[in-house]
Design a protein around this motif. Sequence first.
Motif, PDB file in Angstrom:
ATOM      1  N   THR A 127       0.829  -1.204   0.000  1.00  0.00           N
ATOM      2  CA  THR A 127       0.000   0.000   0.000  1.00  0.00           C
ATOM      3  C   THR A 127       0.864   1.255   0.000  1.00  0.00           C
ATOM      4  OG1 THR A 127      -1.788  -1.169   1.144  1.00  0.00           O
ATOM      5  CG2 THR A 127      -1.789   1.245   1.274  1.00  0.00           C
ATOM      6  N   VAL A 128       1.830   1.311   0.907  1.00  0.00           N
ATOM      7  CA  VAL A 128       2.698   2.493   0.993  1.00  0.00           C
ATOM      8  C   VAL A 128       3.574   2.603  -0.260  1.00  0.00           C
ATOM      9  CG1 VAL A 128       4.602   3.576   2.269  1.00  0.00           C
ATOM     10  CG2 VAL A 128       2.669   2.571   3.507  1.00  0.00           C
ATOM     11  N   HIS A 129       4.103   1.487  -0.723  1.00  0.00           N
ATOM     12  CA  HIS A 129       4.943   1.492  -1.922  1.00  0.00           C
ATOM     13  C   HIS A 129       4.168   2.080  -3.110  1.00  0.00           C
ATOM     14  CE1 HIS A 129       8.415   0.063  -4.254  1.00  0.00           C
ATOM     15  NE2 HIS A 129       7.528  -0.200  -5.209  1.00  0.00           N
ATOM     16  N   GLY A 130       2.952   1.575  -3.323  1.00  0.00           N
ATOM     17  CA  GLY A 130       2.131   2.078  -4.412  1.00  0.00           C
ATOM     18  C   GLY A 130       1.758   3.538  -4.232  1.00  0.00           C
ATOM     19  N   PHE A 131       1.436   3.917  -2.997  1.00  0.00           N
ATOM     20  CA  PHE A 131       1.083   5.304  -2.701  1.00  0.00           C
ATOM     21  C   PHE A 131       2.241   6.243  -3.035  1.00  0.00           C
ATOM     22  CE2 PHE A 131       0.835   8.904   0.293  1.00  0.00           C
ATOM     23  CZ  PHE A 131      -0.387   9.438  -0.099  1.00  0.00           C
ATOM     24  N   LEU A 132       3.440   5.851  -2.684  1.00  0.00           N
ATOM     25  CA  LEU A 132       4.602   6.693  -3.007  1.00  0.00           C
ATOM     26  C   LEU A 132       4.777   6.818  -4.517  1.00  0.00           C
ATOM     27  CD1 LEU A 132       7.135   5.643  -0.231  1.00  0.00           C
ATOM     28  CD2 LEU A 132       5.775   7.739  -0.361  1.00  0.00           C
ATOM     29  N   HIS A 133       4.559   5.710  -5.244  1.00  0.00           N
ATOM     30  CA  HIS A 133       4.657   5.778  -6.712  1.00  0.00           C
ATOM     31  C   HIS A 133       3.663   6.782  -7.292  1.00  0.00           C
ATOM     32  CE1 HIS A 133       7.729   3.050  -8.029  1.00  0.00           C
ATOM     33  NE2 HIS A 133       7.205   2.010  -7.412  1.00  0.00           N
ATOM     34  N   ILE A 134       2.407   6.761  -6.828  1.00  0.00           N
ATOM     35  CA  ILE A 134       1.432   7.685  -7.424  1.00  0.00           C
ATOM     36  C   ILE A 134       1.661   9.118  -6.964  1.00  0.00           C
ATOM     37  CG2 ILE A 134      -0.308   5.916  -7.861  1.00  0.00           C
ATOM     38  CD1 ILE A 134      -1.923   7.066  -5.526  1.00  0.00           C
ATOM     39  N   ASN A 135       2.601   9.294  -6.060  1.00  0.00           N
ATOM     40  CA  ASN A 135       2.979  10.639  -5.639  1.00  0.00           C
ATOM     41  C   ASN A 135       4.355  11.033  -6.158  1.00  0.00           C
ATOM     42  OD1 ASN A 135       0.909  12.006  -3.812  1.00  0.00           O
ATOM     43  ND2 ASN A 135       0.876   9.865  -3.158  1.00  0.00           N
ATOM     44  N   GLY A 136       4.783  10.359  -7.229  1.00  0.00           N
ATOM     45  CA  GLY A 136       5.985  10.775  -7.940  1.00  0.00           C
ATOM     46  C   GLY A 136       7.293  10.149  -7.503  1.00  0.00           C
ATOM     47  N   TYR A 137       7.269   9.262  -6.530  1.00  0.00           N
ATOM     48  CA  TYR A 137       8.506   8.608  -6.096  1.00  0.00           C
ATOM     49  C   TYR A 137       8.772   7.398  -6.981  1.00  0.00           C
ATOM     50  CZ  TYR A 137       8.411  11.466  -1.893  1.00  0.00           C
ATOM     51  OH  TYR A 137       8.415  12.517  -1.017  1.00  0.00           O
ATOM     52  N   ASP A 138      10.058   7.099  -7.160  1.00  0.00           N
ATOM     53  CA  ASP A 138      10.434   5.950  -7.976  1.00  0.00           C
ATOM     54  C   ASP A 138      11.720   5.359  -7.435  1.00  0.00           C
ATOM     55  OD1 ASP A 138      10.267   4.070  -9.997  1.00  0.00           O
ATOM     56  OD2 ASP A 138       9.862   5.562 -11.535  1.00  0.00           O
ATOM     57  N   HIS A 139      12.136   4.241  -8.022  1.00  0.00           N
ATOM     58  CA  HIS A 139      13.367   3.582  -7.575  1.00  0.00           C
ATOM     59  C   HIS A 139      14.173   3.078  -8.764  1.00  0.00           C
ATOM     60  CE1 HIS A 139      10.934  -0.152  -7.946  1.00  0.00           C
ATOM     61  NE2 HIS A 139      10.003   0.546  -7.295  1.00  0.00           N
ATOM     62  N   GLN A 140      14.266   3.935  -9.782  1.00  0.00           N
ATOM     63  CA  GLN A 140      15.021   3.581 -10.986  1.00  0.00           C
ATOM     64  C   GLN A 140      16.529   3.764 -10.815  1.00  0.00           C
ATOM     65  OE1 GLN A 140      13.583   2.155 -13.746  1.00  0.00           O
ATOM     66  NE2 GLN A 140      11.781   2.129 -12.441  1.00  0.00           N
ATOM     67  N   THR A 141      16.924   4.694  -9.969  1.00  0.00           N
ATOM     68  CA  THR A 141      18.348   4.924  -9.715  1.00  0.00           C
ATOM     69  C   THR A 141      18.629   4.622  -8.235  1.00  0.00           C
ATOM     70  OG1 THR A 141      18.107   7.235  -9.015  1.00  0.00           O
ATOM     71  CG2 THR A 141      18.343   6.820 -11.401  1.00  0.00           C
ATOM     72  N   PRO A 142      19.886   4.402  -7.879  1.00  0.00           N
ATOM     73  CA  PRO A 142      20.211   4.154  -6.472  1.00  0.00           C
ATOM     74  C   PRO A 142      19.774   5.307  -5.557  1.00  0.00           C
ATOM     75  CG  PRO A 142      22.069   3.531  -7.855  1.00  0.00           C
ATOM     76  CD  PRO A 142      21.061   4.197  -8.752  1.00  0.00           C
ATOM     77  N   GLU A 143      19.884   6.529  -6.036  1.00  0.00           N
ATOM     78  CA  GLU A 143      19.477   7.688  -5.231  1.00  0.00           C
ATOM     79  C   GLU A 143      17.966   7.703  -5.017  1.00  0.00           C
ATOM     80  OE1 GLU A 143      23.265   8.180  -7.132  1.00  0.00           O
ATOM     81  OE2 GLU A 143      21.327   7.999  -8.112  1.00  0.00           O
ATOM     82  N   GLU A 144      17.214   7.470  -6.091  1.00  0.00           N
ATOM     83  CA  GLU A 144      15.748   7.411  -5.979  1.00  0.00           C
ATOM     84  C   GLU A 144      15.328   6.278  -5.057  1.00  0.00           C
ATOM     85  OE1 GLU A 144      14.291   9.004 -10.371  1.00  0.00           O
ATOM     86  OE2 GLU A 144      14.477   6.847 -10.040  1.00  0.00           O
TER      87      GLU A 144
END
Length: 164
Positions: A127-144
């Motif tokens: 739930t939190v993971h998906g919520f962060l995605h729809i709020n512009g967060y991602d994990h494509q780079t190590p920093e993200e």
Amino acid sequence: MYIELIDETGQVSEEILTQTREILEFAAAKLGKVGKEMAVTFVDNARSHELNVLYRGVDRPTDVISLEYKPEMPIVFDDELAEDADLMEMMAEFDSYIGELFISIDKAAEQALAYDHSYEREMGFLTVHGFLHINGYDHQTPEEEAEMFGLQEEILTAYGLKRD
């Protein structure tokens, strides 16, 4: 925050529905998204597979699909209109819907076993993971990834869903 919860499986407990609503409200407060709207649909692996093919072109079920809502046409005002507080408040209402999540209850159960933690923790995580995605967060780079996963763990821990 307005949250529409839809259980396509007929198998989601009231406790999980309540936890989902509460953790989303908690995360929304953390991110300053209290006045927003979203939907969460609980699906099985077959439906997750269909959605994953449709939206991501990936031919397998997945745990959570996040669809961030982005208006197709930006609204542009001249300087005079941009200074009209009533108009700006009214327009903000059109920007309240942030997206939707599809969470596979089958994948959540599989992953809870694989990661040796509770089903409740896994459902909260997704739930939190998906919520962060729809709020512009991602994990494509190590920093993200460091930023998103750090915030994710902070929210889960503060809510009370610590790692077992």
